[in-house]
Design an enzyme around this catalytic site. Structure first.
Site, PDB file in Angstrom:
ATOM      1  N   SER A 176     -15.575  77.444 -50.601  1.00  0.00           N
ATOM      2  CA  SER A 176     -16.023  77.444 -51.989  1.00  0.00           C
ATOM      3  C   SER A 176     -15.201  78.423 -52.827  1.00  0.00           C
ATOM      4  O   SER A 176     -13.978  78.292 -52.896  1.00  0.00           O
ATOM      5  CB  SER A 176     -17.522  77.763 -52.056  1.00  0.00           C
ATOM      6  OG  SER A 176     -18.032  77.567 -53.363  1.00  0.00           O
ATOM      7  N   ASP A 273     -17.713  66.441 -53.947  1.00  0.00           N
ATOM      8  CA  ASP A 273     -18.185  67.799 -53.700  1.00  0.00           C
ATOM      9  C   ASP A 273     -19.458  68.074 -54.515  1.00  0.00           C
ATOM     10  O   ASP A 273     -19.486  67.897 -55.739  1.00  0.00           O
ATOM     11  CB  ASP A 273     -17.087  68.794 -54.087  1.00  0.00           C
ATOM     12  CG  ASP A 273     -17.479  70.228 -53.821  1.00  0.00           C
ATOM     13  OD1 ASP A 273     -17.104  70.749 -52.769  1.00  0.00           O
ATOM     14  OD2 ASP A 273     -18.181  70.816 -54.665  1.00  0.00           O
ATOM     15  N   HIS A 341     -20.606  70.433 -49.425  1.00  0.00           N
ATOM     16  CA  HIS A 341     -19.878  71.562 -50.000  1.00  0.00           C
ATOM     17  C   HIS A 341     -19.761  72.618 -48.913  1.00  0.00           C
ATOM     18  O   HIS A 341     -20.758  73.187 -48.490  1.00  0.00           O
ATOM     19  CB  HIS A 341     -20.599  72.119 -51.222  1.00  0.00           C
ATOM     20  CG  HIS A 341     -19.858  73.225 -51.920  1.00  0.00           C
ATOM     21  ND1 HIS A 341     -18.686  72.993 -52.617  1.00  0.00           N
ATOM     22  CD2 HIS A 341     -20.097  74.560 -52.012  1.00  0.00           C
ATOM     23  CE1 HIS A 341     -18.247  74.146 -53.131  1.00  0.00           C
ATOM     24  NE2 HIS A 341     -19.087  75.107 -52.771  1.00  0.00           N
TER      25      HIS A 341
END
Length: 416
Positions: A176, A273, A341
Site C-alpha cells: 500500500s 484495488d 489490497h
C-alpha cells in the site's frame, strides 16, 4: 444425527488441533527502536523514535535481505496529521511491540519457499507520507515531524551495521503506502549495497493511479498535491521525473516515476484495488447520495453500469502499465482481478492451496520466478469476474448483462 456427530468428532480431532497448532506456530518478531535517529531528527510524527522488526536469516540465506515497508495511508493536512500522531500510524508509542511475520515474511519453507531463510525486516510506518517527507511544523503548542525520508535513511544506516552492508541478494518490498515507498527508494536502496549484490524491488498494492473519480474530478491528484506541499516531499522525488513534468508533485504517482527507475522492478497489484476503488474512483465526495454503497461492500451487488465503470478503471491501470509491460526486459508483474489490497503479507494470498492464481501461478511463484530469473513473469489476469481463484464471482445473469454492455462499448475488454 450420526453424520453430524461424526463430522463434529472429525473437526475436533483433526481440524481444530491443526488450527491451534498453526496459531501457536505464528512467527512473532520483536520491535527494534533506532536510537541514533534522534541526532538526525529522523522522528515519527509525534517525535518518537522510528522502529523496525528484524528476523535473522539462516543457512544459505544468511547474507540475503528482504526489507518490507509497512503501509497505512497518508495525512495531507495539519488536522489529519495531528490525529494520526496519536495513533500507531504516527507514533511508535502506540504500535504493537511484536509483529506477526507471514506471507513474504514467513520463515517457513513450505509457506514462503524463496525467501524463508533470508534476513527479513518490517519497517514500521509513522510519518504519513510513504517515507518521503522532510519538514517540521511547529507552533506554541504542537510540533509535527514530517521526516519520512530521514527515517528511511536512519533505518538503513542501522541495518547496514547489522549485515545489510554485506548483502549478496536483496529485495525491497512494501504494501500500500509502503508499496508506493518502494518506487521512491528503490534506486537509493541499491546504492547502499555492494556493487555485485543482486538488488530488486517489489511494490504490492502501491501503483496508485492519477485518475479521475466518477464525477470526473481529480480528487487523488489534489490530495497528493497538498500532501507533497505539507510534508516537503518534492525535494526527495526523482529529479529526472520532476524536471520532465510541469507539475513536479505528480512524480509522487508511480506511473510517472516508474520509467526513471533503473533497478529491476516487480509490480503486484489488483486491477480492482479496493483502496483505489473506494478513494480514487469512488471517493465519498463523489458519491454523496451513496449510490455505490452496496457495490463497495460486495462486487456482486454492483449494477451493470457500475461494473462498466470498474472495467474502465482496470483499463486505465493497464494503459498506465503498458510502457513497463512492453519495454522493461528485467521487470515483472502480477495484475490480478481480485477485489483486494495488499496480497504479499497475507499467507492466504501469498502462497497456499487456494491462493489467487494467474495461469496456474501463485503470487509467490511469480515473484520468485522473476527475482531468480527462472521464468518470464509478467502475468495479467482476465477481466472480472472470470478469475475463479478470487472467490468473488457475481451472479451469472449479471455477468451476461455486463458482458453485453462492456464488449459493445469497450471492444477489447479482455486484452492488455
Amino acid at each position: 444425527m450420526n453424520l453430524v456427530m461424526a463430522f463434529a468428532f472429525f473437526y475436533l480431532t483433526t481440524l481444530a488441533p491443526w488450527r491451534v497448532r498453526s496459531e501457536d506456530q505464528r512467527l512473532l518478531v520483536n520491535m527494534t527502536l533506532v536510537p541514533n535517529a534522534r541526532a538526525s531528527r529522523a522522528l515519527c510524527l509525534d517525535g518518537s523514535l522510528p522502529a523496525y522488526h528484524l528476523h535473522r536469516g539462516f543457512g544459505a540465506g544468511q547474507d540475503n535481505w528482504l526489507l518490507q515497508f509497512e503501509g497505512g495511508g497518508w495525512c495531507n493536512d495539519l488536522t489529519s496529521c495531528l490525529e494520526r500522531a496519536k495513533t500507531r500510524r504516527g507514533s511508535t508509542r502506540y504500535m504493537t511491540k511484536w509483529e506477526v511475520f507471514s506471507g513474504i515474511l514467513s520463515n517457513n519453507a513450505t509457506l514462503n519457499p524463496d525467501f524463508y531463510n533470508w534476513n527479513r525486516v518490517k519497517l514500521r510506518y509513522c510519518d504519513g507520507a510513504s517515507f518521503t517527507g522532510d519538514a517540521v511544523f511547529t507552533n506554541k503548542t504542537t510540533t509535527l515531524y514530517f521526516k519520512g525520508q530521514k527515517i528511511w535513511e536512519a533505518i538503513i544506516r542501522d541495518l547496514l551495521q547489522k549485515g545489510l552492508g554485506k548483502a549478496q541478494q536483496a529485495l525491497l518490498s512494501g504494501c500500500s503506502a509502503g508499496g508506493l515507498a518502494t518506487f521512491h527508494h528503490c534506486d537509493d536502496f541499491a546504492k547502499y549495497l555492494p556493487a555485485n549484490a543482486s538488488v530488486k524491488c517489489v511494490s504490492d498494492a502501491g501503483f496508485f493511479l492519477d485518475g479521475r473519480d466518477i464525477s470526473l474530478n481529480h480528487t487523488m491528484r489534489f490530495f497528493v498535491k497538498s500532501l507533497v506541499q505539507l510534508q516537503g516531499i518534492e525535494q526527495n522525488l526523482n529529479r529526472n521525473c520532476t524536471r520532465a513534468l510541469y507539475f513536479p508533485d505528480l512524480c509522487f504517482f508511480p506511473q510517472y516515476v516508474l520509467r526513471y527507475i533503473s533497478t529491476p522492478y516487480f509490480i503486484l497489484n489488483s486491477a480492482y484495488d479496493v483502496y483505489q476503488f473506494h478513494h480514487i474512483l469512488v471517493p465519498p465526495s463523489a458519491d454523496m447520495h451513496g449510490h455505490w454503497n452496496h457495490c463497495r461492500l460486495d462486487p456482486a451487488a454492483c449494477t451493470p453500469d457500475q461494473i462498466y465503470t470498474l472495467q474502465g478503471f482496470r483499463l486505465d491501470m493497464l494503459a498506465a502499465l503498458r510502457p513497463f509491460y512492453m519495454n522493461s526486459r528485467r521487470g515483472g508483474m502480477f495484475i490480478n482481478s481480485c477485489f483486494a489490497h495488499c496480497q504479499s503479507e497475507l499467507q492466504e494470498t501469498w502462497f497456499g492451496a487456494d491462493s489467487p492464481r494467474i495461469n496456474e501461478k501463485t503470487i509467490a511463484e511469480a515473484v520468485g520466478d522473476w527475482y531468480f530469473s527462472r521464468n518470464r513473469s509478467k502475468e495479467i489476469d482476465c477481466a472480472y469476474p472470470c478469475d475463479a481463484t478470487c472467490h468473488n464471482l457475481i451472479p451469472e445473469a449479471q455477468v451476461m448483462s455486463c458482458i453485453k454492455l462492456c464488449t459493445s462499448s469497450l471492444g477489447y475488454l479482455g486484452d492488455f
